[in-house]
Design an enzyme around this catalytic site. Structure first.
Site, PDB file in Angstrom:
ATOM      1  N   ALA A   2       0.846  -1.191   0.000  1.00  0.00           N
ATOM      2  CA  ALA A   2       0.000   0.000   0.000  1.00  0.00           C
ATOM      3  C   ALA A   2       0.879   1.237   0.000  1.00  0.00           C
ATOM      4  CB  ALA A   2      -0.891  -0.015   1.239  1.00  0.00           C
ATOM      5  N   CYS A   3       0.691   2.113  -0.982  1.00  0.00           N
ATOM      6  CA  CYS A   3       1.540   3.293  -1.132  1.00  0.00           C
ATOM      7  C   CYS A   3       0.702   4.455  -1.637  1.00  0.00           C
ATOM      8  CB  CYS A   3       2.676   3.021  -2.126  1.00  0.00           C
ATOM      9  SG  CYS A   3       3.656   1.552  -1.756  1.00  0.00           S
ATOM     10  N   THR A   4       1.284   5.652  -1.633  1.00  0.00           N
ATOM     11  CA  THR A   4       0.654   6.830  -2.219  1.00  0.00           C
ATOM     12  C   THR A   4       1.714   7.587  -3.007  1.00  0.00           C
ATOM     13  OG1 THR A   4      -0.745   6.984  -0.239  1.00  0.00           O
ATOM     14  CG2 THR A   4      -0.798   8.831  -1.772  1.00  0.00           C
ATOM     15  N   GLU A  95       3.818   1.490  -6.990  1.00  0.00           N
ATOM     16  CA  GLU A  95       2.518   1.745  -6.396  1.00  0.00           C
ATOM     17  C   GLU A  95       1.631   0.554  -6.733  1.00  0.00           C
ATOM     18  OE1 GLU A  95      -0.422   4.244  -4.529  1.00  0.00           O
ATOM     19  OE2 GLU A  95       1.670   4.757  -4.904  1.00  0.00           O
TER      20      GLU A  95
END
Length: 515
Positions: A2-4, A95
Site C-alpha cells: 500500500a503506497c501513495t 505503487e
C-alpha cells in the site's frame, strides 16, 4: 504494498524541476525497516534471481551507479524502492494498483507455484516460475536507463517477456519528462507522459483516465503501450467506450468492432469497488483538495467527494508546487475535515472512516528531484523521510556520491536511536500517544530541518559551481555527511522532547511528589 504517489511536471514545480515521490507503506500489521544505500556497479548482479517468484534474468554488463532505498533486513529480496542513477534518471517502484476480473481473466498474472510431489514419482509437477514484481523492478531497470522514456521501454520489454504477478504503477523522470507506467494483467502495460503543467495523484488504484492508442501505436509523443494492446482489448471486449455501432459484432463478422483510439483505462482495466471508497479514492480527494483548494470539495454541491470514482488522474494546480507541498500531502491525515483521526470535527465513526495517507506503517518517503538548472554533477537530489510521515521530516541528499551517510544506512534489526529509521519510529509511537501536546515539537522540528536542508543545497550548489565536475562528488559527499550529522542532533532533541511530554501523561503519575 500500500503506497501513495504524487508526480509534478516541470512547469508545475516551484523551480522547474521534475518531481516524483512515493510513500512506501508496509502491509497491515507489518513495519518493514528501510535504509538508504548507493549501489555501485560492482555490487549490481549480472544474473538476477527473484526471491518471491524465482525468475532468473540475465542483466547487462555495464550498470550505472544508483541510489536506492532497500529493505534493511535480508532474506526476502532487495525491494530497492526508489532512486536516481548516475545519468540523473529517477525511478520509484511500485505503487500497488487495482484491476478487475475481466482483465485478470484475459491476461492472468504470472504467479509462482512451488513444485508438487516428489521428483521422479508419478504426479510430480515441477516448480512454475513467476514473473517480476515490486521486489525486482528498480534493480532490473534503473542502472541501465539514460532517460525516463528508456525506463518505460526497458520495463515494458521485461513485462512482455517475463510477465508480472501483481498490478503495479511505476514512475520515471529525467530533467525534462515524467512518465507513469501501469501494468495491465500479466503481460500488458500502458504508459503516459505527465503534462508539464500538471500534477498526478495515485492512491493504490489504476489511475490513468484517458489514453490515446493511436499515439501509442505511432509517434509515442505522450503515450506508450504493449504492442498488441488494441488487438488484445478487442478480443476480450475490454473497451467500455460508448459510441455508435460499438454494440458487439458486425453482421457475419468473426471479431468485435475495433477499440476506440481514445478510451478510459480506469474503466477498462481498473476497479470501482466498495473498498476503493474507503481505502483509495479519499486519498486522491484530499491531495487534490489541498492543491486546488478553491474547487468545491465539500457539501452537497461538491464536484468530487471522498468516494468519487471520477477524481482526475492529473490536473493543473492553482500555483506552483514545492517540496513542502509534497511532504504535506504525503503526510496527510485529513486535517480540517471530519475524517481526521486526530481531529475534533465529526464523530468517532467519521474520524476512522478513511485510510490516512500519513499512516502508522509508512516505511519511507523518497522525493526524487531532477533540477535542470543545475550542473549534471549535482542535478539529482533525493529527499528522504523514514517512518510515519505525520511525525518525521524530509531531508535532502545529493545522489552523485559513492555511499550514503551511515545515519541513514545503518538500519539493522536492533532498535536504536543511532539509526534515523528507528529514531523516527520511536518518535512517532511516543508522539501519537499524546498528539496534541507533541504537535508543536513536531512542527518546529519539521520546519527547522527543512530549512537546514534548503540552506545546505543553496550553499553546496554555489560551491559546486566553482569546481571541476570531477571534484564535485567529494564535495557532495561531505555535504551529505554534514547534513546527516545535523539531522541526528535535531532528531535526538525531538526524541527527548517527545519522551518528556509523553512521560508526563503516563497513567501511573501521581500529584504528590517526594520533594
Amino acid at each position: 504494498m500500500a503506497c501513495t504517489t504524487i508526480l509534478i511536471g516541470k512547469a508545475a514545480s516551484f523551480d522547474g524541476s521534475t518531481i516524483i515521490a512515493r510513500n512506501e507503506d508496509s502491509p497491515g500489521g507489518q513495519f518493514e525497516p528501510k535504509k538508504m544505500h548507493v549501489v555501485m556497479p560492482d555490487e549490481q548482479p549480472r544474473t538476477y534471481t527473484a526471491t518471491a517468484s524465482h525468475v532468473v534474468i540475465e542483466l547487462p554488463e555495464e550498470p550505472m551507479r544508483y541510489m536506492s532505498v532497500p529493505d534493511a533486513l535480508s532474506g526476502h529480496g532487495i525491494w530497492a524502492a526508489a532512486g536516481i542513477n548516475a545519468a540523473n534518471v529517477a525511478m520509484t517502484a511500485t505503487e500497488t494498483i487495482t484491476s478487475n476480473e475481466r482483465v485478470l481473466g484475459a491476461d492472468p498474472l504470472v504467479e509462482y507455484r512451488p513444485a508438487r510431489g516428489i521428483e521422479g514419482e508419478e504426479g510430480y509437477e515441477p516448480e512454475q516460475v513467476g514473473g517480476i514484481g515490486e521486489e525486482d523492478m528498480v534493480t532490473l531497470v534503473l542502472p541501465y536507463i539514460r532517460s525516463a522514456r528508456e525506463g518505460v521501454e526497458r520495463l515494458g520489454a521485461l513485462l512482455e517477456r517475463f510477465g508480472t504477478y501483481e498490478m503495479n504503477g511505476i514512475a520515471f523522470s529525467d530533467a525534462d519528462e515524467i512518465w507513469w507506467l501501469e501494468t495491465v494483467g500479466g503481460h500488458h502495460w500502458i504508459a503516459k507522459r505527465v503534462p508539464d503543467d500538471a500534477y498526478v495523484t495515485m492512491p493504490n488504484q489504476l489511475g490513468i483516465d484517458s489514453f490515446d492508442l493511436a499515439d501509442a501505436e505511432g509517434p509515442r509523443r505522450e503515450h506508450m503501450a504493449s504492442a498488441d494492446l488494441r488487438a488484445w482489448m478487442a478480443t476480450h471486449h475490454l473497451d467500455l467506450t460508448l459510441r455508435p455501432g460499438n454494440v458487439g459484432f458486425a453482421a457475419g463478422a468473426e471479431a468485435p468492432f475495433g477499440v476506440a483510439d481514445t478510451f478510459n483505462p480506469r474503466d477498462a482495466f481498473g476497479s470501482h469497488s466498495d473498498s476503493d471508497h474507503v481505502y483509495n479514492t479519499p486519498r486522491a480527494w484530499y491531495m487534490q483538495r489541498c492543491l486546488n483548494p478553491h474547487d468545491r470539495w465539500d457539501g452537497p454541491g461538491a464536484a468530487h467527494t471522498p468516494e468519487s470514482d471520477t477524481i482526475p488522474w492529473c490536473r493543473v494546480p492553482e500555483r506552483k508546487l514545492t517540496i513542502e507541498d509534497v511532504k504535506y500531502v504525503l503526510s496527510a491525515h485529513y486535517q480540517g475535515t471530519p475524517y481526521d483521526p486526530y481531529g475534533k470535527l465529526g464523530t468517532e465513526a467519521t474520524r476512522g472512516l478513511y485510510r490516512p495517507i500519513g499512516i502508522n506503517r509508512n516505511g519511507q518517503l523518497a522525493v526524487l528531484q531532477i533540477r535542470p538548472d543545475r550542473p549534471e554533477s549535482c542535478r539529482g537530489v533525493q529527499w528522504m523521510a523514514f517512518g510515519s510521515n505525520v511525525f518525521n521530516a524530509l531531508v535532502p541528499f545529493y545522489t552523485n556520491v559513492d555511499e550514503a551517510p551511515a545515519y541513514l544506512e545503518n538500519t539493522t534489526e536492533r532498535v536504536t536511536s543511532e539509526s534515523f529509521y528507528w529514531a523516527n519510529r520511536l518518535i512517532a509511537a511516543l508522539a501519537d500517544a499524546r498528539f496534541r501536546e507533541n504537535s508543536a515539537h513536531i512542527e518546529r522540528y519539521q520546519e527547522k530541518v527543512g530549512a537546514l536542508g534548503h540552506r545546505m543545497l543553496n550553499e553546496t550548489d554555489a560551491a559546486v559551481a566553482e569546481l571541476e565536475a570531477e571534484a564535485a562528488p567529494y564535495l557532495l559527499k561531505d555535504a551529505n555527511e554534514r547534513m546527516a550529522a545535523t539531522l541526528k542532533t535535531e532528531t535526538e532533541k525531538l526524541l527527548g522532547s517527545v519522551l518528556y511530554t509523553t512521560s508526563l501523561a503516563m497513567k501511573n503519575a501521581f500529584a504528590m511528589s517526594d520533594n
